[in-house]
Design an enzyme around this catalytic site. Structure first.
Site, PDB file in Angstrom:
ATOM      1  N   THR A 112      44.198  59.802  38.400  1.00  0.00           N
ATOM      2  CA  THR A 112      43.113  60.619  37.847  1.00  0.00           C
ATOM      3  C   THR A 112      42.756  60.228  36.421  1.00  0.00           C
ATOM      4  O   THR A 112      43.602  59.702  35.691  1.00  0.00           O
ATOM      5  CB  THR A 112      43.536  62.114  37.855  1.00  0.00           C
ATOM      6  OG1 THR A 112      42.428  62.919  37.477  1.00  0.00           O
ATOM      7  CG2 THR A 112      44.690  62.400  36.923  1.00  0.00           C
ATOM      8  N   SER A 153      51.164  68.321  35.458  1.00  0.00           N
ATOM      9  CA  SER A 153      50.158  67.906  36.442  1.00  0.00           C
ATOM     10  C   SER A 153      50.356  68.673  37.744  1.00  0.00           C
ATOM     11  O   SER A 153      51.459  69.113  38.072  1.00  0.00           O
ATOM     12  CB  SER A 153      50.319  66.409  36.718  1.00  0.00           C
ATOM     13  OG  SER A 153      49.464  66.018  37.766  1.00  0.00           O
ATOM     14  N   THR A 191      40.032  63.763  40.349  1.00  0.00           N
ATOM     15  CA  THR A 191      41.265  63.097  40.765  1.00  0.00           C
ATOM     16  C   THR A 191      41.042  62.459  42.140  1.00  0.00           C
ATOM     17  O   THR A 191      40.026  62.696  42.782  1.00  0.00           O
ATOM     18  CB  THR A 191      42.444  64.105  40.794  1.00  0.00           C
ATOM     19  OG1 THR A 191      42.500  64.760  39.539  1.00  0.00           O
ATOM     20  CG2 THR A 191      43.777  63.479  41.097  1.00  0.00           C
ATOM     21  N   GLN A 199      43.168  63.993  29.787  1.00  0.00           N
ATOM     22  CA  GLN A 199      44.352  64.660  30.334  1.00  0.00           C
ATOM     23  C   GLN A 199      44.996  65.613  29.321  1.00  0.00           C
ATOM     24  O   GLN A 199      45.834  66.439  29.700  1.00  0.00           O
ATOM     25  CB  GLN A 199      45.370  63.600  30.756  1.00  0.00           C
ATOM     26  CG  GLN A 199      45.997  63.833  32.113  1.00  0.00           C
ATOM     27  CD  GLN A 199      45.051  63.671  33.261  1.00  0.00           C
ATOM     28  OE1 GLN A 199      44.672  64.631  33.927  1.00  0.00           O
ATOM     29  NE2 GLN A 199      44.637  62.440  33.505  1.00  0.00           N
ATOM     30  N   ASN A 216      41.373  62.910  35.045  1.00  0.00           N
ATOM     31  CA  ASN A 216      41.197  64.361  34.961  1.00  0.00           C
ATOM     32  C   ASN A 216      39.779  64.722  35.384  1.00  0.00           C
ATOM     33  O   ASN A 216      39.381  64.354  36.467  1.00  0.00           O
ATOM     34  CB  ASN A 216      41.586  64.924  33.601  1.00  0.00           C
ATOM     35  CG  ASN A 216      41.858  66.432  33.693  1.00  0.00           C
ATOM     36  OD1 ASN A 216      42.049  66.959  34.774  1.00  0.00           O
ATOM     37  ND2 ASN A 216      41.849  67.122  32.579  1.00  0.00           N
ATOM     38  N   GLY A 251      42.648  69.504  41.063  1.00  0.00           N
ATOM     39  CA  GLY A 251      43.384  70.377  40.141  1.00  0.00           C
ATOM     40  C   GLY A 251      44.497  71.121  40.868  1.00  0.00           C
ATOM     41  O   GLY A 251      45.178  70.553  41.729  1.00  0.00           O
TER      42      GLY A 251
HETATM   43  N1  GLY Z   1      44.441  66.359  35.983  1.00  0.00           N
HETATM   44  C1  GLY Z   1      44.808  67.126  37.086  1.00  0.00           C
HETATM   45  C2  GLY Z   1      46.282  67.193  37.273  1.00  0.00           C
HETATM   46  O1  GLY Z   1      46.981  66.258  36.943  1.00  0.00           O
HETATM   47  O2  GLY Z   1      46.763  68.204  37.731  1.00  0.00           O
END
Ligand code: GLY
Length: 565
Positions: A397, A450, A379, A418, A399, A472
């Site tokens: 992102t 997210s 991200t 995602q 991901n 994350g």
């Molecule tokens: N893909 C990481 C988030 O959106 O938390």
């Protein structure tokens, strides 16, 4: 603290006070975070930050700059973000309007709750790599709305420089090369990806290789010509739908046609006299940043011993992440109670924090396997502000590294993974070790929860800080610590971002600490009952703050070390 460099400017009396806010810059020795008389941009790549500064120089405002930066990151930093992924865009305009534009991916209409469960067991390979891992990307739609609502330039003006860079090529840096090497075996499974990112023998391009992305350039140019319609209703959507049909995916051209980026109500909460402007669900970041800070407000953080402060921060994080696992999901499918950010509830939660001992927080779910790479940085976050008073926070992102690893041939676009941010089976951890429940189960057309946490902070209704992060679930706790370190501890912004981080996400019940957290602090945390797990320095926070009337932009201090020779 990084050196501050005074730029040479010709200043007339009328504009002096305006320029005063911006005349100091980090630009000359800090290509990741620049500021000048027009505004400031911070990102994780010098070429992307430069694209934002160029947008300002060409008559754009902070919104144009942030989106030019984001689009350029998709070219030069595509392992983290790109137009095959999603984004949350948070804007406070010079006139005081707030926009929260949700470009989160959605599940295909053929998706279903147990699509990753094989013989009763969740197969997270399927949610992480290949055709089933991707949702409909939302960034292109979200940026289009943001530019239309609050930009100063046409969308094409910020797309075309990114297209040119994709066409001309750029030298890949160490971080890109390392990620590419790690992902090469999975990228090799997909000819469209291999043809761009690997050499003819299937080896990853090394650091310094000039990566030319002609197909991506063509896709960006087509969007510049036709708007997002090219992506959602035109040849791009058709190419993805056709490829998915032949390769076992569920995404169809109709899924693309149905996609809409959503304007949401920003989440407004208070912290020690500041107004926090957060992103509402399907981001969990706004809710939990607000929760953690509200729980900590009754502690005198500025005057606590370091060990005590890290202790109470970790406890507030634990309580918030237990709520996340149970309550949070796409609000169109899940009842996410507003009570989660109400003072009465958070006072009660805060009262559970014991100054002397780490408490046991019971709740749903427990990951079976704690040996998960929780802190790989994926991200990216972009911070921008301008002389007019527009402030922007974009977190975007695909991901994990290179998303699903799929580039549909001829498009150049790395598709996200995602779908792994859904709870693929209750109690089964995703790639970040996060567990969830029905609130975040897979459903057709639903948006995965997210942790992205774009945040703006106002004082007396004037912006004073924009901040966000990558990594994350650590995004939430990085943002909290940046705010506490800068606003409570009054550390200069660079030091606030550089200070040792901790992270607690309820399950696994461990306090993750950066390896440079001093031994004395660790010892005091162990005495209070924390189970510590040491992590190498992690995360990536970008921020801009107004300091003595000046825009100070800072990109993650750990970044330069990570990208070092
Ligand atoms: N893909 C990481 C988030 O959106 O938390």
């Amino acid at each position: 603290m990084m050196p501050v460099v005074l730029k040479k400017l010709s200043i007339n009396v009328v504009t002096f006070s305006l320029l005063l806010s911006c005349v100091f810059a980090f630009a000359q020795d800090e290509p990741y975070a620049q500021s000048n008389d027009l505004g400031a941009v911070a990102s994780v790549h010098p070429l992307a930050t430069q694209a934002g500064m160029d947008a300002l120089a060409n008559g754009g405002n902070a919104v144009d700059a942030a989106i030019a930066t984001a689009l350029t990151l998709g070219v030069v930093d595509g392992h983290n973000s790109g137009i095959g992924g999603g984004a949350f865009v948070l804007i406070r305009t010079a006139k005081g309007q707030l926009f929260a534009i949700d470009g989160r991916e959605t599940a295909p209409m053929a998706a279903h709750r147990d699509m990753y469960v094989v013989d009763g067991v969740a197969n997270t390979q399927l949610s992480q790599t290949g055709p089933l891992a991707a949702g409909v990307p939302g960034s292109i739609a979200a940026y289009e709305i943001a530019i239309a609502k609050a930009g100063a330039k046409p969308y094409a003006d910020v797309l075309l420089p990114a297209a040119k860079l994709a066409q001309d090529g750029f030298a890949i840096d160490k971080i890109f090369a390392d990620r590419l090497a790690r992902s090469a075996p999975r990228l090799a499974q997909f000819p469209g990806s291999a043809s761009v990112l690997l050499d003819e023998q299937g080896n990853p391009w090394p650091r310094g290789h000039k990566l030319v992305q002609k197909d991506l350039a063509a896709t960006l140019k087509a969007i510049a010509r036709d708007g997002s319609a090219y992506f959602y209703k035109g040849d791009y959507a058709k190419a993805v739908g056709d490829w998915m049909a032949k390769n076992g995916g569920l995404l169809t051209a109709k899924d693309f046609e149905a996609y809409v980026a959503l304007e949401r109500q920003p989440l407004l909460t208070q912290y020690r006299g500041y107004t926090l402007v957060g992103f509402p669900p399907p981001s969990s970041g706004g809710v939990h940043t607000a929760q953690i800070l509200a729980m900590l407000e009754r502690f005198d953080l500025a005057n606590m011993k370091d060990g005590d402060r890290y202790h109470v921060m970790g406890e507030a994080m634990k309580l918030a992440f237990a709520d996340r696992a149970h309550w949070l999901g796409d609000p169109a499918f899940t009842k996410v109670p507003k009570g989660l950010v109400k003072a009465e509830y958070l006072d009660k939660q805060s009262a559970r924090i014991d100054l002397d001992h780490a408490i046991d927080v019971s709740g749903p779910g427990m990951p079976a396997d704690v040996d998960i790479d929780l802190f790989a940085k994926h991200t990216t976050h972009i911070a921008a502000a301008d002389k007019l008073g527009n402030w922007v926070a974009i977190t975007t992102t695909v991901n994990t590294d290179f998303g699903s690893k799929v580039i549909v041939p001829g498009t150049g676009v790395i598709l996200n993974n995602q779908m792994d941010d859904f709870s693929v089976q209750p109690g089964v951890p995703n790639v970040y070790g996060l567990v969830g429940t029905e609130a975040n189960s897979v459903q057709p057309g639903k948006r995965p929860l997210s942790s992205m946490t774009p945040t703006l902070i106002l004082k007396d209704n004037k912006p004073v800080m924009t901040v966000g992060a990558a990594g994350g679930p650590t995004i939430i706790t990085q943002v909290v610590q940046a705010i506490i370190n800068h606003l409570d501890l009054a550390l200069p912004l660079n030091d606030a971002l550089g200070k040792s981080r901790i992270h607690q996400q309820w399950r696994p019940d461990m306090l993750f600490v950066e390896s440079n957290l001093p031994a004395g602090i660790r010892q005091s945390l162990v005495v209070k009952g924390h189970k510590l797990k040491e992590m190498p320095p992690y995360g990536s926070t970008q921020a801009i703050a107004l300091v003595d009337g000046r825009l100070v932009a800072v990109a993650e201090p750990r970044l330069k070390i990570r990208n070092a020779e």
